[in-house]
Design an enzyme around this catalytic site. Structure first.
Site, PDB file in Angstrom:
ATOM      1  N   SER A   1       0.826  -1.201   0.000  1.00  0.00           N
ATOM      2  CA  SER A   1       0.000   0.000   0.000  1.00  0.00           C
ATOM      3  C   SER A   1       0.863   1.254   0.000  1.00  0.00           C
ATOM      4  CB  SER A   1      -0.931  -0.004   1.209  1.00  0.00           C
ATOM      5  OG  SER A   1      -1.907   1.007   1.083  1.00  0.00           O
ATOM      6  N   VAL A   2       0.212   2.400  -0.179  1.00  0.00           N
ATOM      7  CA  VAL A   2       0.906   3.685  -0.213  1.00  0.00           C
ATOM      8  C   VAL A   2       1.587   3.939   1.124  1.00  0.00           C
ATOM      9  CG1 VAL A   2       0.601   6.167  -0.509  1.00  0.00           C
ATOM     10  CG2 VAL A   2      -0.755   4.574  -1.861  1.00  0.00           C
TER      11      VAL A   2
ATOM     12  N   ASP B   1       4.009   2.467   2.661  1.00  0.00           N
ATOM     13  CA  ASP B   1       4.429   1.338   3.489  1.00  0.00           C
ATOM     14  C   ASP B   1       5.947   1.245   3.610  1.00  0.00           C
ATOM     15  OD1 ASP B   1       1.977   0.431   4.259  1.00  0.00           O
ATOM     16  OD2 ASP B   1       1.819  -1.133   2.744  1.00  0.00           O
TER      17      ASP B   1
ATOM     18  N   ASP C   1      10.928  -1.102  -7.726  1.00  0.00           N
ATOM     19  CA  ASP C   1      10.102  -0.409  -6.746  1.00  0.00           C
ATOM     20  C   ASP C   1       8.807  -0.021  -7.448  1.00  0.00           C
ATOM     21  OD1 ASP C   1       9.164   0.963  -4.548  1.00  0.00           O
ATOM     22  OD2 ASP C   1      10.220   2.805  -5.050  1.00  0.00           O
TER      23      ASP C   1
ATOM     24  N   GLY D   1       2.262   2.156  -5.099  1.00  0.00           N
ATOM     25  CA  GLY D   1       1.235   1.589  -4.247  1.00  0.00           C
ATOM     26  C   GLY D   1      -0.161   2.065  -4.563  1.00  0.00           C
TER      27      GLY D   1
ATOM     28  N   MET E   1       8.596  -1.377  12.292  1.00  0.00           N
ATOM     29  CA  MET E   1       8.473  -1.977  13.620  1.00  0.00           C
ATOM     30  C   MET E   1       8.990  -1.032  14.699  1.00  0.00           C
ATOM     31  SD  MET E   1       6.971  -4.944  13.480  1.00  0.00           S
ATOM     32  CE  MET E   1       7.349  -5.536  15.124  1.00  0.00           C
TER      33      MET E   1
ATOM     34  N   GLY F   1     -17.529   5.911 -45.555  1.00  0.00           N
ATOM     35  CA  GLY F   1     -17.905   7.319 -45.422  1.00  0.00           C
ATOM     36  C   GLY F   1     -19.102   7.449 -44.513  1.00  0.00           C
TER      37      GLY F   1
ATOM     38  N   SER G   1     -18.348   1.730 -41.754  1.00  0.00           N
ATOM     39  CA  SER G   1     -17.087   1.193 -41.204  1.00  0.00           C
ATOM     40  C   SER G   1     -16.271   2.318 -40.572  1.00  0.00           C
ATOM     41  CB  SER G   1     -16.278   0.461 -42.275  1.00  0.00           C
ATOM     42  OG  SER G   1     -16.120   1.229 -43.439  1.00  0.00           O
TER      43      SER G   1
END
Length: 640
Positions: free
Chosen positions: A40-41, A43, A118, A121, A175, A477, A551
């Site tokens: 995610s963004v 992270d 890289d 996210g 952490m 046409g 067409s």
């Protein structure tokens, strides 16, 4: 020179010449692991890669000095370095603190070389993430320890599993911001384990880390996580099994990229071995032709080899003069891959413009390039809930399962068995933009049951009997431009010249063959595809075919042109301005379209893409239909 640091284990400049040569040889022959970071963004993906580059001594002194200055400029606390700035190169990325593009970085340790991607996210950049994952062997899924497993974490995990990456690392990052709490780490791992079972991920490796502080990233275990007994991230990356190792255990495959013919005495076939191994004398089969031979020599830059394995680029010479060219696959004679022209595949749509079912795209698989028509999706996959949703098309970042038909058989293997022979991209024929990536599941049974029946009377014989060269005169046409009127005049003149013709008119065909089609963009594409197939059959019968259809799309007119031999498709642009066509409005269609009673009407709420290089152009404002017909006859003469 590279930043050395106190713990640098070697100094190549101090080695004697022999040791330098041995060192360089060892570096050259190191194994290579490709992996991606995703999640995610915010992270911490870019920070983690920056830390890996820093700890592996892959930052030059001038880069380090610039990084320290940039870190201070972007508000990093104290003297700390913002490692994300090593990777986030775009100005927009630095301003917003996010990753937008895919950034590839190289680094090495004493045991391995690495290429890391890289990936962004944000959900809107999912296609960029797919690009980065397409060549990776391993994915590092980052999770912010403060936030846990998020929707985008699940999205990226599902995508990397879909793309065949089986080595997953769950890196619980930051952490340090949760006090290195084991309970938080254990809870995140337990949550992810439940999700992993849902997508069929058999195993993953959880590691508690801090990209900013460096915990459990290098080989030294972190004192901050005494409760963690597993390996560090670098240790895991250095020891995980490589894709080439598994590929070498499969049957031999080498897609031919180039026929090497430097002189009359040498003819070799160059390519990257995608599976298995090969030795001189091994029996091989050329697919899709099925011709067999034996390997005579294995030629490489370093001379002839006794054996070559998956991951090596070599040139093979064969004992027999067999027909083999770029796009063919040289394979084990007793275990060749399949060849087919109809498949089921998972498609990841990567273009701003939605998929056009029935439209012809270039399909590139390995060294093979063919035209492919994608059918309407069987279903779209919701990457958040994994539900199968009904869908008529795929939009940007959409993922669905659909059937494809190619204009000729291609050699393939299911993506689950081989990325090289099972993964493909789709390219828009007009813009040359890559619009999708795909993974083949299997060939359709009907493709295996239906075969061309050889006939003794062919198109040349039919044409000779009629004393004419088959052609398709394709009138295009706007509605009201005069296509049908002019085509009728041209056919009358051809009949007076004893030419065998048939006129296919848009309205007439919709009373029978195409009565089930409406006027949506998808239906218009299918309308022209069917007409193209009918016109082709009629030219096989030796006829001169005249078609009068709006067409509106260049892609479909090009599709019909590619169905026919060179020179047999003549595009005739009946160039009448919209205001003039609308003034005529013989059928009252423009009036209904303006009033909103007629949807998807060309020129009003549906586009008309005028020909750019039509063979013939007539302007009915300046000349009569009869004069236009005379002009067209002059241009197409002689007819034989």
């Amino acid at each position: 020179m590279p930043y050395s640091g106190e713990n640098q284990a070697y100094a190549p400049e101090a080695l004697i010449a022999d040791d330098i040569a041995a060192y360089l040889d060892a570096q050259q022959h190191k194994e290579m692991l490709r992996f991606i970071t995703c999640g995610s963004v915010d992270d911490g993906k870019s920070t983690l890669i920056g830390r890996l580059l820093y700890d592996s001594k892959m930052i030059f002194e001038d880069q380090l000095t610039a990084l320290e200055g940039d870190s201070a400029k972007h508000g990093t606390q104290g003297d700390a370095i913002d490692f994300a700035l090593l990777v986030d190169g775009l100005a927009a990325e630095r301003e917003q603190g996010i990753t937008i593009d895919v950034a590839y970085r190289f680094f090495a340790t004493e045991k391995r070389k690495f290429i890391v991607a890289d990936t962004p996210g944000h959900e809107q950049y999912t296609r960029n993430m797919v690009t980065g994952a397409s060549t990776a062997d391993l994915a590092v899924i980052l999770v912010d320890a403060r936030k846990g497993v998020l929707e985008q974490t699940k999205r990226h995990s599902f995508l990397v599993h879909l793309l065949g990456i089986r080595h997953l690392v769950l890196a619980v990052n930051k952490m340090d911001l949760v006090g290195y709490d084991q309970a938080i780490f254990d809870r995140i791992v337990a949550d992810y384990q439940i999700f992993a079972k849902e997508i069929g991920a058999e195993a993953f490796t959880p590691i508690p880390i801090s990209g900013f502080k460096g915990d459990n990233i290098t080989t030294a275990p972190s004192a901050n996580t005494p409760w963690y007994a597993g390996s560090s991230l670098i240790d895991h990356l250095e020891t995980v099994e490589l894709a080439n190792t598994r590929a070498q255990e499969r049957a031999f495959r080498m897609p031919v990229q180039w026929v090497n013919r430097p002189n009359l005495d040498f003819r070799g076939f160059a390519g990257l071995i995608s599976g298995g191994s090969v030795k001189p004398g091994d029996p091989v089969r050329i697919v899709p032709s099925g011709k067999t031979s034996k390997v005579k020599r294995i030629v490489s830059f370093d001379g002839d080899q006794d054996e070559a394995v998956a991951g090596q680029s070599v040139t093979l010479t064969l004992k027999d003069e067999v027909d083999c060219s770029r796009g063919d696959v040289i394979a084990a004679a007793d275990d060749p891959p399949e060849a087919s022209d109809q498949f089921e595949a998972t498609i990841v749509w990567m273009d701003e413009q939605a998929m056009k079912p029935g439209r012809g795209y270039w399909l590139k698989l390995g060294s093979q390039t063919v035209t492919a028509n994608v059918q309407a999706p069987k279903y779209e996959i919701c990457v958040n809930t994994f539900e199968h949703l009904a869908a008529k098309t795929l939009k940007l970042n959409g993922i669905g399962v659909a059937e494809l038909r190619t204009d000729r058989p291609i050699t393939f293997e299911p993506y689950a068995n081989s990325r090289q022979l099972g993964g493909f991209i789709l390219i828009d024929k007009y813009t040359n933009a890559t619009v999708a990536a795909g993974m083949i599941h299997f060939s359709l049974r009907r493709a295996q049951n239906v075969h061309w029946q050889a006939t003794e009377i062919g198109r040349d014989h039919h044409a000779a009997l009629k004393n004419q060269k088959p052609r398709v005169l394709w009138f295009t046409g706007l509605s009201g431009s005069g296509k049908s009127t002019i085509a009728n005049e041209v056919e009358k003149r051809l009949n007076l010249m004893n030419r065998h013709t048939f006129l296919l008119d848009g309205d007439n065909v919709r009373h029978g063959l195409n009565k089930d089609l409406g006027f949506t963009e998808t239906d218009r594409i299918e309308n022209i595809r069917r007409i193209g197939e009918v016109a082709k059959l009629m030219t096989d019968a030796g006829l001169i075919v005249l078609t009068a259809f709006i067409s509106p799309f260049r892609a479909e007119r090009r599709m019909v042109r590619e169905m026919l031999p060179e020179g047999e498709f003549i595009e005739i642009f009946v160039d009448t301005p919209l205001e003039v066509a609308e003034q005529r409005d013989v059928k009252g269609l423009y009036k209904k379209a303006r009033e909103g009673q007629l949807k998807n009407f060309t020129g009003i709420d549906s586009p008309y893409e005028a020909p750019e290089n039509a063979e013939i152009r007539v302007n009915t404002v300046d000349i009569t239909p009869a004069e236009a017909a005379d002009y067209i006859i002059e241009q197409i003469m002689p007819l034989k």
